[in-house]
Motif scaffolding. Structure first.
Motif, PDB file in Angstrom:
ATOM      1  N   ALA A  41       0.827  -1.208   0.000  1.00  0.00           N
ATOM      2  CA  ALA A  41       0.000   0.000   0.000  1.00  0.00           C
ATOM      3  C   ALA A  41       0.860   1.256   0.000  1.00  0.00           C
ATOM      4  CB  ALA A  41      -0.935  -0.015   1.206  1.00  0.00           C
ATOM      5  N   ALA A  42       1.950   1.250   0.765  1.00  0.00           N
ATOM      6  CA  ALA A  42       2.832   2.415   0.816  1.00  0.00           C
ATOM      7  C   ALA A  42       3.483   2.692  -0.529  1.00  0.00           C
ATOM      8  CB  ALA A  42       3.900   2.208   1.885  1.00  0.00           C
ATOM      9  N   ALA A  43       3.678   1.645  -1.319  1.00  0.00           N
ATOM     10  CA  ALA A  43       4.270   1.805  -2.648  1.00  0.00           C
ATOM     11  C   ALA A  43       3.256   2.237  -3.695  1.00  0.00           C
ATOM     12  CB  ALA A  43       4.928   0.493  -3.074  1.00  0.00           C
ATOM     13  N   GLY A  44       1.988   2.288  -3.313  1.00  0.00           N
ATOM     14  CA  GLY A  44       0.963   2.723  -4.243  1.00  0.00           C
ATOM     15  C   GLY A  44       0.137   1.620  -4.865  1.00  0.00           C
ATOM     16  N   GLY A  45       0.287   0.398  -4.382  1.00  0.00           N
ATOM     17  CA  GLY A  45      -0.467  -0.714  -4.934  1.00  0.00           C
ATOM     18  C   GLY A  45      -1.714  -1.037  -4.127  1.00  0.00           C
ATOM     19  N   GLU A  46      -2.643  -1.722  -4.765  1.00  0.00           N
ATOM     20  CA  GLU A  46      -3.783  -2.288  -4.058  1.00  0.00           C
ATOM     21  C   GLU A  46      -3.356  -3.614  -3.445  1.00  0.00           C
ATOM     22  OE1 GLU A  46      -7.381  -2.510  -6.405  1.00  0.00           O
ATOM     23  OE2 GLU A  46      -6.620  -0.932  -7.745  1.00  0.00           O
ATOM     24  N   VAL A  47      -4.087  -4.056  -2.443  1.00  0.00           N
ATOM     25  CA  VAL A  47      -3.694  -5.248  -1.703  1.00  0.00           C
ATOM     26  C   VAL A  47      -4.768  -6.316  -1.798  1.00  0.00           C
ATOM     27  CG1 VAL A  47      -3.133  -6.190   0.575  1.00  0.00           C
ATOM     28  CG2 VAL A  47      -2.284  -3.926  -0.088  1.00  0.00           C
ATOM     29  N   VAL A  48      -4.337  -7.542  -2.085  1.00  0.00           N
ATOM     30  CA  VAL A  48      -5.178  -8.729  -1.955  1.00  0.00           C
ATOM     31  C   VAL A  48      -4.530  -9.607  -0.897  1.00  0.00           C
ATOM     32  CG1 VAL A  48      -5.956 -10.862  -3.067  1.00  0.00           C
ATOM     33  CG2 VAL A  48      -6.093  -8.700  -4.300  1.00  0.00           C
ATOM     34  N   ARG A  49      -5.266  -9.944   0.141  1.00  0.00           N
ATOM     35  CA  ARG A  49      -4.700 -10.763   1.211  1.00  0.00           C
ATOM     36  C   ARG A  49      -4.778 -12.237   0.850  1.00  0.00           C
ATOM     37  NH1 ARG A  49      -3.592  -8.545   6.190  1.00  0.00           N
ATOM     38  NH2 ARG A  49      -2.553 -10.575   6.427  1.00  0.00           N
ATOM     39  N   GLY A  50      -3.695 -12.944   1.107  1.00  0.00           N
ATOM     40  CA  GLY A  50      -3.634 -14.372   0.848  1.00  0.00           C
ATOM     41  C   GLY A  50      -2.211 -14.804   0.587  1.00  0.00           C
ATOM     42  N   SER A  51      -2.041 -16.096   0.290  1.00  0.00           N
ATOM     43  CA  SER A  51      -0.733 -16.663  -0.001  1.00  0.00           C
ATOM     44  C   SER A  51      -0.818 -17.475  -1.287  1.00  0.00           C
ATOM     45  CB  SER A  51      -0.268 -17.561   1.156  1.00  0.00           C
ATOM     46  OG  SER A  51      -0.975 -18.792   1.137  1.00  0.00           O
ATOM     47  N   VAL A  52       0.305 -18.009  -1.721  1.00  0.00           N
ATOM     48  CA  VAL A  52       0.312 -18.810  -2.945  1.00  0.00           C
ATOM     49  C   VAL A  52      -0.439 -20.123  -2.767  1.00  0.00           C
ATOM     50  CG1 VAL A  52       2.417 -17.814  -3.900  1.00  0.00           C
ATOM     51  CG2 VAL A  52       2.568 -19.790  -2.354  1.00  0.00           C
ATOM     52  N   ASP A  53      -0.783 -20.455  -1.530  1.00  0.00           N
ATOM     53  CA  ASP A  53      -1.589 -21.659  -1.290  1.00  0.00           C
ATOM     54  C   ASP A  53      -3.091 -21.403  -1.436  1.00  0.00           C
ATOM     55  OD1 ASP A  53       0.579 -23.402  -0.709  1.00  0.00           O
ATOM     56  OD2 ASP A  53       0.723 -22.523   1.291  1.00  0.00           O
ATOM     57  N   ASP A  54      -3.489 -20.138  -1.494  1.00  0.00           N
ATOM     58  CA  ASP A  54      -4.907 -19.783  -1.608  1.00  0.00           C
ATOM     59  C   ASP A  54      -5.284 -19.719  -3.089  1.00  0.00           C
ATOM     60  OD1 ASP A  54      -5.294 -19.515   1.204  1.00  0.00           O
ATOM     61  OD2 ASP A  54      -4.317 -17.551   1.115  1.00  0.00           O
ATOM     62  N   LEU A  55      -5.547 -20.874  -3.664  1.00  0.00           N
ATOM     63  CA  LEU A  55      -5.702 -20.962  -5.113  1.00  0.00           C
ATOM     64  C   LEU A  55      -6.918 -20.209  -5.625  1.00  0.00           C
ATOM     65  CD1 LEU A  55      -4.650 -24.680  -5.672  1.00  0.00           C
ATOM     66  CD2 LEU A  55      -3.229 -22.624  -5.573  1.00  0.00           C
ATOM     67  N   ASP A  56      -7.997 -20.198  -4.886  1.00  0.00           N
ATOM     68  CA  ASP A  56      -9.172 -19.435  -5.323  1.00  0.00           C
ATOM     69  C   ASP A  56      -8.879 -17.943  -5.341  1.00  0.00           C
ATOM     70  OD1 ASP A  56     -10.712 -21.684  -5.723  1.00  0.00           O
ATOM     71  OD2 ASP A  56     -11.647 -21.620  -3.739  1.00  0.00           O
ATOM     72  N   VAL A  57      -8.109 -17.483  -4.362  1.00  0.00           N
ATOM     73  CA  VAL A  57      -7.711 -16.069  -4.339  1.00  0.00           C
ATOM     74  C   VAL A  57      -6.875 -15.741  -5.573  1.00  0.00           C
ATOM     75  CG1 VAL A  57      -6.318 -14.344  -3.119  1.00  0.00           C
ATOM     76  CG2 VAL A  57      -7.818 -15.880  -1.822  1.00  0.00           C
ATOM     77  N   LEU A  58      -5.957 -16.629  -5.924  1.00  0.00           N
ATOM     78  CA  LEU A  58      -5.106 -16.403  -7.093  1.00  0.00           C
ATOM     79  C   LEU A  58      -5.938 -16.361  -8.376  1.00  0.00           C
ATOM     80  CD1 LEU A  58      -2.022 -18.721  -6.371  1.00  0.00           C
ATOM     81  CD2 LEU A  58      -2.432 -16.367  -5.617  1.00  0.00           C
ATOM     82  N   ARG A  59      -6.856 -17.307  -8.527  1.00  0.00           N
ATOM     83  CA  ARG A  59      -7.692 -17.345  -9.734  1.00  0.00           C
ATOM     84  C   ARG A  59      -8.519 -16.074  -9.858  1.00  0.00           C
ATOM     85  NH1 ARG A  59      -8.867 -22.515  -7.680  1.00  0.00           N
ATOM     86  NH2 ARG A  59      -7.703 -24.174  -8.742  1.00  0.00           N
ATOM     87  N   ASP A  60      -9.147 -15.679  -8.771  1.00  0.00           N
ATOM     88  CA  ASP A  60     -10.020 -14.508  -8.815  1.00  0.00           C
ATOM     89  C   ASP A  60      -9.228 -13.238  -9.114  1.00  0.00           C
ATOM     90  OD1 ASP A  60     -12.153 -16.151  -8.232  1.00  0.00           O
ATOM     91  OD2 ASP A  60     -12.277 -15.581  -6.109  1.00  0.00           O
ATOM     92  N   ALA A  61      -8.068 -13.095  -8.484  1.00  0.00           N
ATOM     93  CA  ALA A  61      -7.255 -11.898  -8.708  1.00  0.00           C
ATOM     94  C   ALA A  61      -6.731 -11.857 -10.134  1.00  0.00           C
ATOM     95  CB  ALA A  61      -6.098 -11.849  -7.718  1.00  0.00           C
ATOM     96  N   ALA A  62      -6.344 -13.009 -10.675  1.00  0.00           N
ATOM     97  CA  ALA A  62      -5.864 -13.051 -12.055  1.00  0.00           C
ATOM     98  C   ALA A  62      -6.987 -12.736 -13.035  1.00  0.00           C
ATOM     99  CB  ALA A  62      -5.272 -14.420 -12.363  1.00  0.00           C
TER     100      ALA A  62
END
Length: 302
Positions: A41-62
């Protein structure tokens, strides 16, 4: 573009985020901790919480992005003995991204490594890693699968990073070598020290990831290599000079005992070229090379 970046708060990712934003892109960064989220966030990006093990999070964000840069890798477990577990988690993440991006012609950029690609000669972007069934070869197999996504309508590319992406704040292999020299009382190299070690400044590597997302053709391999091969003895001499300790050879059979996990890597002669990368995407390294950067002194502060 709106680009989803894993590893966005890591060593390369924390340089890639501002590089992308300064070029006019939006960045969405994956964060597995509060500290990572705050840094993104400090660098100016949006944040999605999760890890590389959260496959549904990865699919949705992609699926919600115009492209993906996948920098994250479970280095914490890889360096403590479970490289296979880290590589298998990486492959699951890649498969999740493939599901989300297939048929979209969107960019998917994977971080991989160049060391050991063609021991004893200069590796090029055309060299492909072998698959001997070992845990160490799994990451190369995953990289091959990413390149194969070109046939599924993904503008996929693999950026092979030098074993050292150096710069102020680096806690990687060069910092580990400095630590070994401090602990042992001398700066060592293996055998005659002629083994060549590719290197790149982290800011140059970050720019290459941006260029890959912007314009790398589908199925392309890029080398984040600025120094084609720095002799390990030359590195040892810089360390010895700054720590004011002797510089001496370590016998190959003693390398693992002396250097720990670094021993086998330092024994490899593993130079790599960037010629095809420069021609393909117009990348030109502009920051100091490894020896010049080390001579600035930041690797030797307490």
């Amino acid at each position: 573009m709106r680009i989803f970046v894993t590893g966005a708060s890591g060593w390369i990712g924390s340089a890639a985020v501002p590089e992308l934003i300064d070029a006019g892109h939006q960045v969405v960064g994956l964060a597995r901790s509060e500290a990572a989220a705050a840094a993104i966030a400090a660098a100016g990006g949006e944040v999605v919480r999760g890890s590389v093990d959260d496959l549904d999070v990865l699919r949705d964000a992609a699926a919600a992005s115009d492209g993906v840069i996948h920098l994250a890798f479970k280095h914490d477990i890889a360096f403590t003995g479970d490289f296979q577990g880290a590589a298998e988690a990486d492959r699951r993440a890649v498969d999740a991204f493939a599901d989300a991006l297939a048929g979209t012609d969107r960019p998917f950029v994977l971080a991989s490594g160049v060391v050991g690609m063609a021991p004893g000669r200069v590796a090029t972007e055309r060299d492909m890693p072998g698959d001997d069934g070992s845990p160490a070869s799994l990451r190369g197999v995953t990289a091959g699968a990413v390149l194969g996504l070109a046939s599924r309508g993904v503008r996929s590319s693999v950026v092979r990073i030098s074993p050292t992406a150096h710069g102020d704040g680096d806690q990687g292999f060069m910092a580990a070598l400095v630590g070994v020299a401090r602990a042992k009382g001398f700066s060592g190299y293996v055998g005659d020290g002629a083994q060549r070690w590719p290197a790149v400044h982290r800011l140059d590597a970050a720019r290459l990831f941006r260029l890959a997302a912007e314009k790398a053709p589908a199925g392309s391999v890029l080398h984040a290599v600025a120094d084609e091969g720095v002799a390990i003895r030359d590195v040892a001499e810089v360390i010895g000079r700054h720590l004011d300790v002797p510089v001496r050879s370590v016998a190959p059979e003693d390398a693992a005992a002396h250097f720990g996990f670094l021993g086998p890597l330092l024994s490899l002669d593993s130079p790599a070229s960037n010629a095809l990368t420069r021609a393909l995407v117009g990348w030109e390294p502009t920051h100091p090379g490894l020896l010049e950067d080390m001579d600035k002194g930041h690797y030797f502060t307490a």
